[in-house]
Scaffold this motif. Sequence first.
Motif, PDB file in Angstrom:
ATOM      1  N   TRP A  13      12.561   4.613  93.153  1.00  0.00           N
ATOM      2  CA  TRP A  13      11.751   5.518  92.451  1.00  0.00           C
ATOM      3  C   TRP A  13      12.058   4.838  90.783  1.00  0.00           C
ATOM      4  CZ3 TRP A  13      11.349  11.642  91.349  1.00  0.00           C
ATOM      5  CH2 TRP A  13      10.297  11.894  90.716  1.00  0.00           C
ATOM      6  N   VAL A  14      10.918   4.225  90.479  1.00  0.00           N
ATOM      7  CA  VAL A  14      11.195   3.242  89.334  1.00  0.00           C
ATOM      8  C   VAL A  14      10.224   4.028  88.154  1.00  0.00           C
ATOM      9  CG1 VAL A  14      10.566   1.180  88.040  1.00  0.00           C
ATOM     10  CG2 VAL A  14      11.212   1.277  90.524  1.00  0.00           C
ATOM     11  N   HIS A  15      11.011   4.268  87.075  1.00  0.00           N
ATOM     12  CA  HIS A  15      10.599   5.136  85.894  1.00  0.00           C
ATOM     13  C   HIS A  15      10.164   4.172  84.640  1.00  0.00           C
ATOM     14  CE1 HIS A  15      11.407   9.044  87.391  1.00  0.00           C
ATOM     15  NE2 HIS A  15      12.192   8.481  88.125  1.00  0.00           N
ATOM     16  N   ASP A  16       8.998   4.343  84.259  1.00  0.00           N
ATOM     17  CA  ASP A  16       8.427   4.052  82.814  1.00  0.00           C
ATOM     18  C   ASP A  16       8.179   2.713  82.530  1.00  0.00           C
ATOM     19  OD1 ASP A  16       7.122   5.317  80.951  1.00  0.00           O
ATOM     20  OD2 ASP A  16       8.952   6.033  79.875  1.00  0.00           O
ATOM     21  N   TYR A  17       7.662   2.495  81.388  1.00  0.00           N
ATOM     22  CA  TYR A  17       6.926   1.173  80.980  1.00  0.00           C
ATOM     23  C   TYR A  17       7.857   0.050  80.767  1.00  0.00           C
ATOM     24  CZ  TYR A  17       8.681   2.681  76.527  1.00  0.00           C
ATOM     25  OH  TYR A  17       9.424   3.305  75.262  1.00  0.00           O
ATOM     26  N   HIS A  18       9.134   0.238  80.648  1.00  0.00           N
ATOM     27  CA  HIS A  18      10.158  -0.680  80.491  1.00  0.00           C
ATOM     28  C   HIS A  18      10.253  -1.607  81.805  1.00  0.00           C
ATOM     29  CE1 HIS A  18      11.536   2.826  78.577  1.00  0.00           C
ATOM     30  NE2 HIS A  18      12.011   1.937  77.237  1.00  0.00           N
ATOM     31  N   LEU A  19       9.901  -1.035  82.871  1.00  0.00           N
ATOM     32  CA  LEU A  19      10.136  -1.699  84.164  1.00  0.00           C
ATOM     33  C   LEU A  19       8.973  -1.652  85.206  1.00  0.00           C
ATOM     34  CD1 LEU A  19      13.271   0.556  84.633  1.00  0.00           C
ATOM     35  CD2 LEU A  19      13.399  -1.972  84.359  1.00  0.00           C
ATOM     36  N   ILE A  20       7.726  -2.116  84.355  1.00  0.00           N
ATOM     37  CA  ILE A  20       6.425  -1.985  85.534  1.00  0.00           C
ATOM     38  C   ILE A  20       6.733  -2.983  86.287  1.00  0.00           C
ATOM     39  CG2 ILE A  20       4.112  -2.877  85.405  1.00  0.00           C
ATOM     40  CD1 ILE A  20       3.890  -1.107  82.471  1.00  0.00           C
ATOM     41  N   PRO A  21       7.139  -4.451  86.176  1.00  0.00           N
ATOM     42  CA  PRO A  21       7.068  -5.391  87.041  1.00  0.00           C
ATOM     43  C   PRO A  21       8.441  -5.441  88.094  1.00  0.00           C
ATOM     44  CG  PRO A  21       7.284  -6.331  84.793  1.00  0.00           C
ATOM     45  CD  PRO A  21       7.599  -4.995  84.662  1.00  0.00           C
ATOM     46  N   PHE A  22       9.189  -4.434  87.607  1.00  0.00           N
ATOM     47  CA  PHE A  22      10.396  -4.314  88.630  1.00  0.00           C
ATOM     48  C   PHE A  22      10.208  -4.376  90.050  1.00  0.00           C
ATOM     49  CE2 PHE A  22      14.318  -2.260  90.635  1.00  0.00           C
ATOM     50  CZ  PHE A  22      15.059  -2.866  89.840  1.00  0.00           C
ATOM     51  N   MET A  80      18.703  11.921 106.077  1.00  0.00           N
ATOM     52  CA  MET A  80      17.676  11.739 104.906  1.00  0.00           C
ATOM     53  C   MET A  80      17.966  10.335 104.045  1.00  0.00           C
ATOM     54  SD  MET A  80      17.827  14.308 101.587  1.00  0.00           S
ATOM     55  CE  MET A  80      16.580  14.516 100.373  1.00  0.00           C
ATOM     56  N   SER A  81      16.834   9.732 103.693  1.00  0.00           N
ATOM     57  CA  SER A  81      17.018   8.528 103.405  1.00  0.00           C
ATOM     58  C   SER A  81      17.493   8.671 101.715  1.00  0.00           C
ATOM     59  CB  SER A  81      16.084   7.772 103.441  1.00  0.00           C
ATOM     60  OG  SER A  81      14.595   8.356 103.042  1.00  0.00           O
ATOM     61  N   ARG A  82      18.200   7.480 101.235  1.00  0.00           N
ATOM     62  CA  ARG A  82      18.589   7.902  99.768  1.00  0.00           C
ATOM     63  C   ARG A  82      17.495   7.720  98.908  1.00  0.00           C
ATOM     64  NH1 ARG A  82      23.273   3.759  98.000  1.00  0.00           N
ATOM     65  NH2 ARG A  82      21.508   2.310  98.181  1.00  0.00           N
ATOM     66  N   ILE A  83      17.577   8.498  97.475  1.00  0.00           N
ATOM     67  CA  ILE A  83      16.668   8.108  96.574  1.00  0.00           C
ATOM     68  C   ILE A  83      17.472   7.215  95.550  1.00  0.00           C
ATOM     69  CG2 ILE A  83      15.517   9.025  94.407  1.00  0.00           C
ATOM     70  CD1 ILE A  83      14.338  10.216  96.938  1.00  0.00           C
ATOM     71  N   VAL A  84      16.748   5.993  95.176  1.00  0.00           N
ATOM     72  CA  VAL A  84      17.371   5.049  94.136  1.00  0.00           C
ATOM     73  C   VAL A  84      16.725   5.346  92.986  1.00  0.00           C
ATOM     74  CG1 VAL A  84      18.139   2.528  93.780  1.00  0.00           C
ATOM     75  CG2 VAL A  84      18.229   3.691  95.866  1.00  0.00           C
ATOM     76  N   ALA A  85      16.917   5.973  91.802  1.00  0.00           N
ATOM     77  CA  ALA A  85      16.270   6.088  90.645  1.00  0.00           C
ATOM     78  C   ALA A  85      16.416   4.729  89.923  1.00  0.00           C
ATOM     79  CB  ALA A  85      16.672   7.173  90.015  1.00  0.00           C
ATOM     80  N   VAL A  86      15.345   4.320  89.209  1.00  0.00           N
ATOM     81  CA  VAL A  86      15.733   3.139  88.575  1.00  0.00           C
ATOM     82  C   VAL A  86      15.020   3.324  87.132  1.00  0.00           C
ATOM     83  CG1 VAL A  86      15.269   0.709  87.972  1.00  0.00           C
ATOM     84  CG2 VAL A  86      15.207   1.590  90.382  1.00  0.00           C
ATOM     85  N   SER A  87      15.817   3.429  86.020  1.00  0.00           N
ATOM     86  CA  SER A  87      15.275   3.618  84.550  1.00  0.00           C
ATOM     87  C   SER A  87      16.095   2.803  83.689  1.00  0.00           C
ATOM     88  CB  SER A  87      15.336   5.057  84.240  1.00  0.00           C
ATOM     89  OG  SER A  87      16.590   5.496  84.331  1.00  0.00           O
ATOM     90  N   ASN A  88      15.501   2.722  82.510  1.00  0.00           N
ATOM     91  CA  ASN A  88      16.124   1.765  81.419  1.00  0.00           C
ATOM     92  C   ASN A  88      17.257   2.469  81.124  1.00  0.00           C
ATOM     93  OD1 ASN A  88      15.988  -0.139  79.219  1.00  0.00           O
ATOM     94  ND2 ASN A  88      16.010   1.825  77.926  1.00  0.00           N
ATOM     95  N   ARG A  89      17.316   3.546  80.833  1.00  0.00           N
ATOM     96  CA  ARG A  89      18.641   4.136  80.654  1.00  0.00           C
ATOM     97  C   ARG A  89      19.122   5.150  81.772  1.00  0.00           C
ATOM     98  NH1 ARG A  89      20.850   3.646  75.422  1.00  0.00           N
ATOM     99  NH2 ARG A  89      22.732   4.529  76.279  1.00  0.00           N
ATOM    100  N   VAL A  90      20.375   5.238  82.073  1.00  0.00           N
ATOM    101  CA  VAL A  90      20.829   5.962  83.060  1.00  0.00           C
ATOM    102  C   VAL A  90      21.342   7.359  82.457  1.00  0.00           C
ATOM    103  CG1 VAL A  90      21.213   4.273  84.854  1.00  0.00           C
ATOM    104  CG2 VAL A  90      22.757   4.909  83.303  1.00  0.00           C
TER     105      VAL A  90
END
Length: 460
Positions: free
Chosen positions: A127-136, A1-11
């Motif tokens: 998996w990138v989350h939310d408006y802080h990180l649109i251009p990530f 199973m491949s890893r999920i990498v979650a990206v968010s402003n706060r962890v």
Amino acid sequence: MSRIVAVSNRVGPIRGAARAGGLAVALVEALRQSRGLWFGWSGRLAEGEGATTSERGGGFNLATVDLTPAEHEDYYNGFANRCLWPLFHYRIDLTAYDRQFYDGYHRVNVRFARALQPLLQETDRVWVHDYHLIPFGQSLRDMGCTQAMGFFLHIPFPSREVLLTLPHHEKLIQSLFAYDLIGFQTERDCERFFDYALNEIPGTELRGDVLHAYGRSVRAAAFPIGIDARDYADFVYTEDGQRQWMRAKNALRGRTQIIGVDRMDYTKGLPERFAAFERLLTDYPDSHGRVEYLQIAPPTREGVQAYADIKHKLELMASQINGRYSEVDWTPLRYINRTLSRRALAGLYRASKIGLVTPLRDGMNLIAKEYVAAQDPEDPGVLVLSRFAGAAKQMPAALIVNPYDTVGVAEAMQTARYMDLEERRNRHAELMAGLIKEDIANWRERFVAELHTASMKRAA
Ligand code: ADQ
């Protein structure tokens, strides 16, 4: 199973399970299952480039980056919270169109991407989350990353006319095309994105739910976020839940409690809600001595002036309403500026016959769902819900109101007060069935599965 990498402003969860929101719990589950990685800002202000990694119990890793005070000001307080947040919630009057903020936002996104890139594996799903990180995602692609990448927007996507007021709108929206999948809270948000793309980006084509532009294809769809409804219902029976429930019941002595719980934010419609409650007291004198409104609203984003303004306004309104209507043995409005644990809140919801959730705009609004989940199915309370919350689409069995219409909201509260048991049970059963069907596990699994499919199509 491949890893999920979650990206968010706060962890998170940052402060332990009692305060961890449903979203953090849901992401942790996905990260545990795939022995994944959670990447984001450490919450600290310091100088320093790379990411610090640490292991979490349950077999996933955390990687965090510090922000400098200047970055925090431009990226977080500035572009994210003084520009994108108000703009995406239709408050162009509060939007700061500041070039320096945009540049800082862009720089932080690039720096974050640079810190994550060496930690990525070829088969990861990001998996990138939310408006802080649109251009990530775009920043990662510019560095040659080819992994599957998805983005989920937790807040509304604004209409084209509103978005066009942003000087950098083309660049910002173009960067969304770096992802394989974009998730919105509602169909309406998704349609607004299509509307922008088809009318503002020359040569764009829409085939099914896949948009083709800038030489890339991106799938966009609605993924309405849910809660873990069954677990939340059990919170009522925890020690904290029971204690709050009993305390509230004893203090109310048979009075009807109306409850509102929000971060203190101008999007949540709090002054309008206070005005509607006052209208209830004015138009329906039978409410005097029989109804109490409890509003819990801890301050957030205190570095931004608009948040200090709303705090001041609410304090004034609360004291005016109480000054006008209180009796020696009755205070109509209680206003608490502290955060309570999720378990304690569940107990308070159970003790409240009316849940008042009236944001002026909201991506979804999970309080509406949590209020319903905490009710006694045999004798449930009534949810009064703004038509401008994403949740309204999924919850038509609530009393749907226009939050700007103080008379209408007061009428709905009065209707809720006198709603008979059978109607309350029927409405609650319908709402609860929806919450269980579209719960948080369903949301997470659907997004991850569709991200996989979208990236496979790109590779083919
Ligand atoms: P928020 O604007 O923070 O989130 P909301 O959905 O109401 O909005 O709350 C998220 C979580 O925070 C909930 O689990 C809730 O219990 C908790 N919370 C909120 N206010 C609280 C309080 N006063 N005390 C304790 N806990 C509180 C953004 C979007 C929303 C979207 C969510 C999730 O603005 O529209 O629903 O993300 O996608």
